[in-house]
Write a protein that holds these residues in place. Structure first.
Motif, mmCIF file in Angstrom:
data_model
loop_
_atom_site.group_PDB
_atom_site.id
_atom_site.type_symbol
_atom_site.label_atom_id
_atom_site.label_comp_id
_atom_site.label_asym_id
_atom_site.label_seq_id
_atom_site.Cartn_x
_atom_site.Cartn_y
_atom_site.Cartn_z
ATOM 1 N N LYS A 1 0.838 -1.204 0.000
ATOM 2 C CA LYS A 1 0.000 0.000 0.000
ATOM 3 C C LYS A 1 0.873 1.254 0.000
ATOM 4 C CE LYS A 1 -4.163 -1.701 0.017
ATOM 5 N NZ LYS A 1 -5.029 -1.511 -1.182
ATOM 6 N N LEU A 2 1.978 1.196 0.744
ATOM 7 C CA LEU A 2 2.926 2.305 0.735
ATOM 8 C C LEU A 2 3.549 2.449 -0.645
ATOM 9 C CD1 LEU A 2 4.521 4.503 2.216
ATOM 10 C CD2 LEU A 2 6.131 2.746 2.957
ATOM 11 N N ASP B 1 2.138 1.643 -3.485
ATOM 12 C CA ASP B 1 1.113 2.241 -4.357
ATOM 13 C C ASP B 1 1.109 3.759 -4.218
ATOM 14 O OD1 ASP B 1 0.374 -0.285 -5.125
ATOM 15 O OD2 ASP B 1 -1.371 -0.400 -3.815
ATOM 16 N N PHE B 2 1.158 4.216 -2.963
ATOM 17 C CA PHE B 2 1.123 5.658 -2.710
ATOM 18 C C PHE B 2 2.352 6.350 -3.309
ATOM 19 C CE2 PHE B 2 2.468 9.206 0.010
ATOM 20 C CZ PHE B 2 1.387 10.052 -0.162
ATOM 21 N N TYR C 1 2.136 6.393 -7.093
ATOM 22 C CA TYR C 1 1.176 7.406 -7.523
ATOM 23 C C TYR C 1 1.785 8.806 -7.414
ATOM 24 C CZ TYR C 1 -3.049 10.281 -7.560
ATOM 25 O OH TYR C 1 -3.986 11.233 -7.847
ATOM 26 N N SER C 2 2.492 9.047 -6.302
ATOM 27 C CA SER C 2 3.128 10.359 -6.097
ATOM 28 C C SER C 2 4.177 10.635 -7.161
ATOM 29 C CB SER C 2 3.770 10.428 -4.709
ATOM 30 O OG SER C 2 2.810 10.240 -3.705
ATOM 31 N N TYR D 1 -2.654 0.277 -8.896
ATOM 32 C CA TYR D 1 -2.377 1.170 -7.774
ATOM 33 C C TYR D 1 -3.355 2.337 -7.724
ATOM 34 C CZ TYR D 1 -0.130 4.227 -11.207
ATOM 35 O OH TYR D 1 0.120 5.049 -12.267
ATOM 36 N N MET D 2 -3.662 2.749 -6.477
ATOM 37 C CA MET D 2 -4.557 3.865 -6.182
ATOM 38 C C MET D 2 -5.915 3.708 -6.877
ATOM 39 S SD MET D 2 -2.684 5.425 -4.059
ATOM 40 C CE MET D 2 -3.605 6.904 -3.703
ATOM 41 N N TYR E 1 12.107 8.088 3.747
ATOM 42 C CA TYR E 1 11.123 8.245 2.672
ATOM 43 C C TYR E 1 11.770 8.881 1.441
ATOM 44 C CZ TYR E 1 6.777 9.292 0.265
ATOM 45 O OH TYR E 1 5.768 9.360 -0.671
ATOM 46 N N TYR F 1 12.000 7.189 -2.103
ATOM 47 C CA TYR F 1 11.402 7.862 -3.261
ATOM 48 C C TYR F 1 12.428 7.999 -4.390
ATOM 49 C CZ TYR F 1 8.426 11.191 -5.753
ATOM 50 O OH TYR F 1 7.648 11.807 -6.698
#
Length: 649
Positions: free
Chosen positions: A41-42, A44-45, A48-49, A321-322, A390, A394
């Motif tokens: 889930k992380l 996916d976020f 998406y970002s 995702y999302m 993070y 990223y």
């Protein structure tokens, strides 16, 4: 010093329990699927970002894959709920004429074509005994399934099979499996017990195929792609991989188990995962009917990898995702794009254990800071640790690598929440202790005031005990009957019990000549005596001025100030009427008068309990609240017991 040492050791012990709990809870999550689901889930976020950041970047790259969709428009044009397979054959033939790199048919043909002339002819013979139907159709057009099979074989089109469970046609697939590459001794690949293939005619033609099942995670989201599955002793390529292998742009090294496609090397026997990168170029989608009507130019198909699918037949859409939805043909197309461009997102298994280890290093540092009470440094360290992690994750994701940050964040967050619970519980305990200390201080103050009042007044301390017990049983009965429920609760009853001894504290301001006079008071003396209520109120009001809020003294003030008020408004000092009189003062008035009636005074004899009860009953709605009289009469035996148990003798 010993107390401080033991207190510190106790804090360390509790912190050790939290560390122990965090460790084993994280270990449990690691062994189960929960931590993996949270990690995804992380992912996916973050994906998406990263896509949102790149939305404004111009991308002129064209897709390698074109999807030919047998959509609703294509079905409506033909006028049937599903295409006859002769139309599929025509579509493949027309596409092949436009010289694509390869064609993949992402449609399963498990049953014979009911629109085939041969099938319709058998129907008319069976039910109507007519044998002349389609007598003028050339023989090669009588069986749509054979026709489609021949076209697939001639054009080297890849077909699809399913490894889903409950396969009715599994025995067909056992007859002939022709893999592109003779994969051997692969250890870390999924095994399937089912293989549901197409109709027999396609296997008789030795048509090559790949499984078109979409791998869906436990939370219903598509993130990963399987390239190979083992069925019995054979290895089957996925539909996307089989379509690419059909172009012959590959080489395979059995010893190293490395597959090289378009110059990119794939380790087929690795524990590391490849996540589908949905951020890349989106394949073009063309309606199948536009191909049949020759509305699409040669250049749009030439050299492209073609996937034929049906968004109508597939029905099911898949979640990416999302919460983005897409079709299976689009997912296979994206996998092909990922393979050709080598832009899968790598997810190395080693990062999971590394991040768990790193999480516990951070937790240990936080624990030491917590023990040393370096709360500011602790908060700053936590913020920097999570923020930098993070940013690192990223940056890695932008470089097509996901480092399983969930395995770092979750143990830290679990520890942090447990630490917050510990701090909150300590805060509650400290608050409770503070309240107890304050309450003890209040009670001590009340006791001191009561002592001052009792040493000045010749009435015994037994009177104070009896009246507070009377008032308590009255309040408890009201509580049981749910009367005055907006006022009375257990805490209120406790306050009444502790505050009632202060009801006559104002008598400290009455001269001894009046307070201790053995005879009946004159009118003027009685007027002076009546001022004790106002004096008591003034004393307690002065005490209340030292507190922002003190429930005990507030109740004591109302009792001392208003316990001589009467229900009909004829009391003193304010002449309050009805429920304008505070409830605690009403209760005190009844208890005080009852005790005065049944007790002996220097200026009067004691009355019998029955006489006292009659006098109180007679003052219903004059001196007393009718509700309180009713409750008193229910409790008269209890009042009698209290009076006898705590008598002055």
């Amino acid at each position: 010093m010993d107390f401080i040492r033991w207190s510190t050791m106790y804090q360390i012990f509790k912190l050790f329990i939290i560390l122990y709990t965090t460790f084993f809870l994280s270990l449990y999550l690691y062994k189960s699927s929960y931590l993996e689901n949270i990690d995804m889930k992380l992912y996916d976020f973050m994906l998406y970002s990263s896509q949102q950041d790149s939305l404004n970047k111009e991308n002129n790259q064209s897709s390698n894959v074109v999807i030919i969709d047998i959509d609703l428009k294509s079905l409506e044009e033909i006028g049937l709920s599903s295409w006859p397979r002769i139309v599929h054959a025509k579509l493949i033939e027309m596409l092949d004429d436009m010289k694509p790199s390869t064609i993949g048919l992402n449609i399963n043909f498990k049953y014979k074509d009911k629109a085939s002339p041969e099938v319709i002819k058998d129907f008319y013979i069976k039910f109507f005994d007519i044998n002349s139907v389609f007598s003028n159709i050339p023989h090669e057009l009588t069986d749509n399934d054979i026709l489609l099979s021949d076209i697939i074989h001639e054009t080297s089109t890849i077909t699809s099979v399913s490894t889903a469970s409950n396969s009715a046609n599994a025995s067909v697939c056992q007859k002939d499996i022709s893999p592109f590459i003779d994969f051997k001794n692969l250890n870390f690949i999924p095994i399937t017990k089912n293989l549901s293939c197409n109709i027999l005619q396609m296997h008789d033609n030795h048509i090559k195929f790949g499984f078109n099942d979409i791998r869906v995670d436990a939370d219903g989201v598509v993130r990963r792609a399987d390239f190979i599955k083992k069925y019995q002793s054979d290895y089957i390529s996925s539909f996307a991989l089989a379509t690419l292998l059909n172009i012959n742009l590959h080489s395979y090294k059995p010893l190293s188990k490395e597959l090289k496609i378009n110059g990119h090397i794939f380790d087929l026997d690795s524990r590391d995962e490849r996540l589908i990168n949905f951020k890349g170029v989106t394949p073009k989608v063309i309606s199948a009917i536009d191909i049949l009507k020759q509305k699409i130019s040669y250049e749009e198909i030439h050299g492209k990898i073609i996937i034929i699918g049906s968004s109508v037949d597939e029905m099911k859409t898949y979640q990416t995702y999302m919460d983005k939805e897409t079709t299976s043909s689009m997912i296979h197309a994206m996998v092909i794009e990922n393979i050709l461009e080598n832009n899968f997102i790598s997810k190395k298994s080693s990062y999971k254990s590394f991040n768990l280890f790193l999480a516990f290093i951070i937790i240990m540092i936080v624990s030491l800071l917590f023990i040393k009470k370096e709360y500011y440094i602790l908060s700053l360290f936590m913020f920097l640790s999570l923020s930098l992690s993070y940013i690192w994750g990223y940056a890695k994701l932008l470089g097509l690598e996901y480092i399983s940050l969930g395995y770092l964040f979750v143990p830290i967050i679990i520890f942090y929440l447990l630490l917050l619970i510990l701090i909150f519980m300590k805060h509650l305990r400290d608050n409770k202790k503070l309240k107890m200390d304050l309450n003890n201080a209040y009670l001590s103050s009340v006791a001191s005031m009561t002592l001052v009042a009792s040493t000045h007044d010749i009435e015994t301390g037994q009177h104070l005990i009896r009246t507070k017990k009377y008032i308590k049983v009255l309040a408890k009965k009201l509580f049981e009957k749910k009367l005055y429920k907006e006022i009375i609760d257990k805490h209120y009853i406790d306050l009444l019990y502790e505050a009632s001894p202060l009801h006559d504290i104002g008598k400290v301001g009455i001269p001894d000549s009046i307070l201790k006079k053995p005879d009946k008071l004159t009118f003027d003396e009685f007027e002076v005596m009546k001022t004790h209520a106002q004096l008591g109120g003034n004393i307690l009001q002065e005490s209340l001025a030292n507190y922002e809020h003190n429930p005990l003294l507030e109740v004591a003030y109302n009792i001392a100030m208003y316990h001589h008020e009467k229900w009909d408004g004829t009391g003193y000092p304010k002449g309050l009427k009805g429920d304008a009189i505070p409830l605690e003062a009403q209760l005190m008035s009844l208890a005080d008068i009852y005790d005065a009636l049944v007790s002996k005074r220097r200026y009067k004899r004691s009355l019998s309990f029955e006489e006292a009860e009659e006098i109180i009953k007679a003052q219903r709605e004059t001196a007393f609240n009718p509700l309180l009289i009713d409750v008193f009469l229910e409790l008269k035996e209890k009042f009698k017991e209290i009076s006898l148990e705590w008598s002055d003798e």
